[in-house]
Design a protein around this motif. Structure first.
Motif, PDB file in Angstrom:
ATOM      1  N   GLN A  88      -0.979  -2.245   6.411  1.00 49.98           N
ATOM      2  CA  GLN A  88      -0.470  -2.468   7.745  1.00 49.98           C
ATOM      3  C   GLN A  88       0.939  -3.067   7.807  1.00 49.98           C
ATOM      4  OE1 GLN A  88      -2.337  -1.830  10.002  1.00 49.98           O
ATOM      5  NE2 GLN A  88      -1.983  -2.832  11.910  1.00 49.98           N
ATOM      6  N   LEU A  89       1.323  -4.195   6.738  1.00 44.73           N
ATOM      7  CA  LEU A  89       2.755  -4.577   6.879  1.00 44.73           C
ATOM      8  C   LEU A  89       3.492  -3.424   6.208  1.00 44.73           C
ATOM      9  CD1 LEU A  89       2.288  -8.178   5.489  1.00 44.73           C
ATOM     10  CD2 LEU A  89       2.770  -7.296   7.796  1.00 44.73           C
ATOM     11  N   SER A  90       3.125  -2.370   5.270  1.00 44.20           N
ATOM     12  CA  SER A  90       4.134  -1.494   4.980  1.00 44.20           C
ATOM     13  C   SER A  90       4.503  -0.367   5.947  1.00 44.20           C
ATOM     14  CB  SER A  90       3.442  -0.592   4.042  1.00 44.20           C
ATOM     15  OG  SER A  90       2.361   0.246   4.225  1.00 44.20           O
ATOM     16  N   LYS A  91       3.766  -0.521   7.115  1.00 43.54           N
ATOM     17  CA  LYS A  91       4.367   0.521   8.298  1.00 43.54           C
ATOM     18  C   LYS A  91       5.451  -0.247   8.944  1.00 43.54           C
ATOM     19  CE  LYS A  91      -0.564   1.794   8.785  1.00 43.54           C
ATOM     20  NZ  LYS A  91      -1.457   1.829   9.859  1.00 43.54           N
ATOM     21  N   LEU A  92       5.627  -1.350   8.694  1.00 39.69           N
ATOM     22  CA  LEU A  92       6.955  -2.308   9.524  1.00 39.69           C
ATOM     23  C   LEU A  92       8.169  -2.138   8.808  1.00 39.69           C
ATOM     24  CD1 LEU A  92       4.862  -5.346  10.631  1.00 39.69           C
ATOM     25  CD2 LEU A  92       5.302  -3.164  12.005  1.00 39.69           C
ATOM     26  N   SER A  93       9.232  -2.614   9.305  1.00 46.48           N
ATOM     27  CA  SER A  93      10.569  -2.650   8.551  1.00 46.48           C
ATOM     28  C   SER A  93      11.170  -4.085   8.590  1.00 46.48           C
ATOM     29  CB  SER A  93      11.535  -1.708   9.365  1.00 46.48           C
ATOM     30  OG  SER A  93      11.868  -2.327  10.653  1.00 46.48           O
ATOM     31  N   MET A  94      12.186  -4.376   7.806  1.00 46.10           N
ATOM     32  CA  MET A  94      12.814  -5.595   7.648  1.00 46.10           C
ATOM     33  C   MET A  94      13.268  -6.047   8.917  1.00 46.10           C
ATOM     34  SD  MET A  94      12.810  -6.779   4.800  1.00 46.10           S
ATOM     35  CE  MET A  94      14.112  -7.840   4.712  1.00 46.10           C
ATOM     36  N   ASN A  95      13.694  -5.222   9.942  1.00 44.73           N
ATOM     37  CA  ASN A  95      13.839  -5.604  11.368  1.00 44.73           C
ATOM     38  C   ASN A  95      12.928  -6.049  12.395  1.00 44.73           C
ATOM     39  OD1 ASN A  95      16.746  -5.308  10.432  1.00 44.73           O
ATOM     40  ND2 ASN A  95      16.412  -3.102  10.755  1.00 44.73           N
ATOM     41  N   SER A  96      11.633  -5.871  11.641  1.00 45.18           N
ATOM     42  CA  SER A  96      10.454  -6.086  12.972  1.00 45.18           C
ATOM     43  C   SER A  96      10.377  -7.598  13.074  1.00 45.18           C
ATOM     44  CB  SER A  96       9.098  -5.824  11.997  1.00 45.18           C
ATOM     45  OG  SER A  96       9.132  -4.699  11.487  1.00 45.18           O
ATOM     46  N   THR A  97      10.433  -7.715  14.454  1.00 44.51           N
ATOM     47  CA  THR A  97      10.026  -9.116  14.923  1.00 44.51           C
ATOM     48  C   THR A  97       9.070  -9.845  14.570  1.00 44.51           C
ATOM     49  OG1 THR A  97       9.214  -8.470  17.237  1.00 44.51           O
ATOM     50  CG2 THR A  97      11.700  -8.336  16.916  1.00 44.51           C
ATOM     51  N   THR A  98       9.143 -11.126  14.741  1.00 46.37           N
ATOM     52  CA  THR A  98       7.755 -11.993  14.944  1.00 46.37           C
ATOM     53  C   THR A  98       6.551 -11.451  15.556  1.00 46.37           C
ATOM     54  OG1 THR A  98       9.013 -13.916  14.629  1.00 46.37           O
ATOM     55  CG2 THR A  98       6.946 -14.213  14.708  1.00 46.37           C
ATOM     56  N   ALA A 113       0.756  -1.184   0.154  1.00 44.25           N
ATOM     57  CA  ALA A 113      -0.093   0.163  -0.010  1.00 44.25           C
ATOM     58  C   ALA A 113       0.841   1.111  -0.003  1.00 44.25           C
ATOM     59  CB  ALA A 113      -0.923   0.062   1.211  1.00 44.25           C
ATOM     60  N   PRO A 114       0.520   2.459  -0.936  1.00 43.74           N
ATOM     61  CA  PRO A 114       1.306   3.463  -0.989  1.00 43.74           C
ATOM     62  C   PRO A 114       1.354   4.153   0.481  1.00 43.74           C
ATOM     63  CG  PRO A 114      -0.355   3.475  -2.604  1.00 43.74           C
ATOM     64  CD  PRO A 114      -0.421   2.262  -1.795  1.00 43.74           C
ATOM     65  N   CYS A 115       2.541   4.745   0.878  1.00 49.46           N
ATOM     66  CA  CYS A 115       2.652   5.311   1.978  1.00 49.46           C
ATOM     67  C   CYS A 115       2.487   6.911   1.898  1.00 49.46           C
ATOM     68  CB  CYS A 115       4.051   5.334   2.706  1.00 49.46           C
ATOM     69  SG  CYS A 115       4.394   3.485   3.145  1.00 49.46           S
ATOM     70  N   ASP A 116       2.186   7.710   2.942  1.00 45.83           N
ATOM     71  CA  ASP A 116       2.184   8.985   2.824  1.00 45.83           C
ATOM     72  C   ASP A 116       3.276   9.885   2.912  1.00 45.83           C
ATOM     73  OD1 ASP A 116      -0.611   8.724   2.616  1.00 45.83           O
ATOM     74  OD2 ASP A 116      -0.769   8.951   5.240  1.00 45.83           O
ATOM     75  N   HIS A 117       4.583   9.391   2.193  1.00 47.71           N
ATOM     76  CA  HIS A 117       5.701   9.881   2.345  1.00 47.71           C
ATOM     77  C   HIS A 117       5.969  10.568   0.707  1.00 47.71           C
ATOM     78  CE1 HIS A 117       7.048   6.641   5.292  1.00 47.71           C
ATOM     79  NE2 HIS A 117       6.216   7.311   5.709  1.00 47.71           N
ATOM     80  N   GLU A 118       6.629  11.643   0.981  1.00 48.88           N
ATOM     81  CA  GLU A 118       6.870  12.595  -0.482  1.00 48.88           C
ATOM     82  C   GLU A 118       7.779  11.565  -1.252  1.00 48.88           C
ATOM     83  OE1 GLU A 118       8.319  16.188   0.539  1.00 48.88           O
ATOM     84  OE2 GLU A 118       6.581  16.919   1.335  1.00 48.88           O
TER      85      GLU A 118
END
Length: 346
Positions: A225-235, A171-176
């Protein structure tokens, strides 16, 4: 019937004495290319269950077992071998022997989790719930399925769950700067969820439009929802994020139901007022949560406009849906009945 004929013609295993068709999964396109043109084949996966005697007789078959007497392949096939489903690994098996095209996708589309199977059976056989209840079931089932897949992938191969960029979509984020930050969902994870969506929607053809709308909203929120997380997110972060989907989407479903009830009750009241009658009778035959919410709101509006509203519910055997609607109304309107007994009759 066509699948049974094809399987019987190719193996002699789909006759009534051998097996039972359990379900069919989402179809997949297979593209083959030549120098002159491209052909597109559509693969339709079907899952058959062998009967107890046959399954027991072949339960100890290994990769090198001989052809059993029950199997009789036709000229379209060169050979076959038995393989445990949880041992099928396309990355390894392709090096050992040529696989049926799209085997992994076909297996995933029919071998869904017990969570999805139970919900699918309920959707197919239930005769009491309505669209709103089914939407809640879809949301809960898909959320639990997503969490189950997250736990599985994180414990086995996290790379099959998430990658750094470029997979499927998000999902697109609200980032420029666009959507370069955040978590991308892998094709494997995304397609497993789609397989579950397909089976759930197909379980109730009469409710296909409603269930499809709910499933689309879930997929949209899943990616968001997942787009708000990062690669370092835990389980734990992943599971918590997915769990929040249930509250978010169910709140939307409830809001849609309330809005629908308000609009419907207003429209009915306008019709009643146009007739210039002081009393109006409504006959109901079925049970629906939106129906009872609409009638409850209509009761409230009729009281304000001094209109007497009479509701008659039929038995609607064998499930007594009309009576069930009246009982639901009774529980909603207890306080109103006590204060305005002359305005409500049923």
């Amino acid at each position: 019937q066509a699948a049974s004929r094809e399987l019987y013609g190719g193996t002699h295993l789909a006759s009534p004495q051998h097996g039972l068709l359990l379900r069919y999964g989402r179809s997949h396109d297979l593209h083959t290319h030549s120098n002159t043109h491209t052909d597109i084949f559509v693969i339709h996966p079907f899952l058959f269950l062998l009967n107890d005697s046959y399954a027991h007789k072949n339960s100890h078959c290994s990769d090198d077992c001989q052809l059993s007497e029950e199997v009789c392949i036709d000229g379209e096939h060169d050979d076959y071998r038995w393989q445990l489903v949880n041992k099928v690994n396309p990355k390894i098996d392709r090096n050992l022997f040529p696989l049926v095209p799209k085997l992994e996708e076909a297996l995933n589309s029919v071998l869904v989790s017990d969570i999805v199977c139970n919900s699918s059976n309920f959707l197919s056989n239930d005769r009491k719930c309505g669209a709103t209840e089914y939407s809640h079931i879809i949301v809960n089932t898909l959320c639990r399925t997503a969490i189950e897949l997250v736990l599985y992938y994180c414990n086995n191969d996290r790379d099959l769950l998430i990658i750094e960029s470029g997979a499927v979509t998000k999902a697109p984020c609200d980032h420029e700067d666009g959507i370069e930050e955040g978590l991308y969902v892998s094709n494997s994870f995304y397609n497993r969820i789609l397989d579950s969506v397909w089976i759930l929607i197909d379980s109730r053809p009469a409710m296909r439009s409603t269930l499809t709308f709910t499933a689309v909203q879930f997929m949209k929120h899943l990616l968001g929802q997942l787009s708000k997380l990062s690669m370092n997110s835990t389980t734990g972060d992943l599971c918590h994020s997915l769990d929040q989907l249930t509250n978010t989407i169910e709140s939307q479903i409830n809001q849609i139901s309330r809005t629908t009830a308000n609009i419907a009750s207003q429209a009915i009241l306008e019709h009643i007022l146009l007739t210039e009658k002081q009393s109006f009778t409504i006959l109901i035959h079925s049970f629906s949560s939106i129906l009872t919410a609409t009638l409850a709101e209509l009761f409230h509006l009729c009281i304000e406009d001094s209109v007497s509203l009479i509701i008659i519910g039929t038995e609607s055997r064998p499930l007594n849906e009309g009576i069930s609607s009246l009982n639901k109304l009774d529980s909603i309107l207890q306080g109103m009945i006590q204060h305005k007994p002359n305005r409500i009759n049923y």
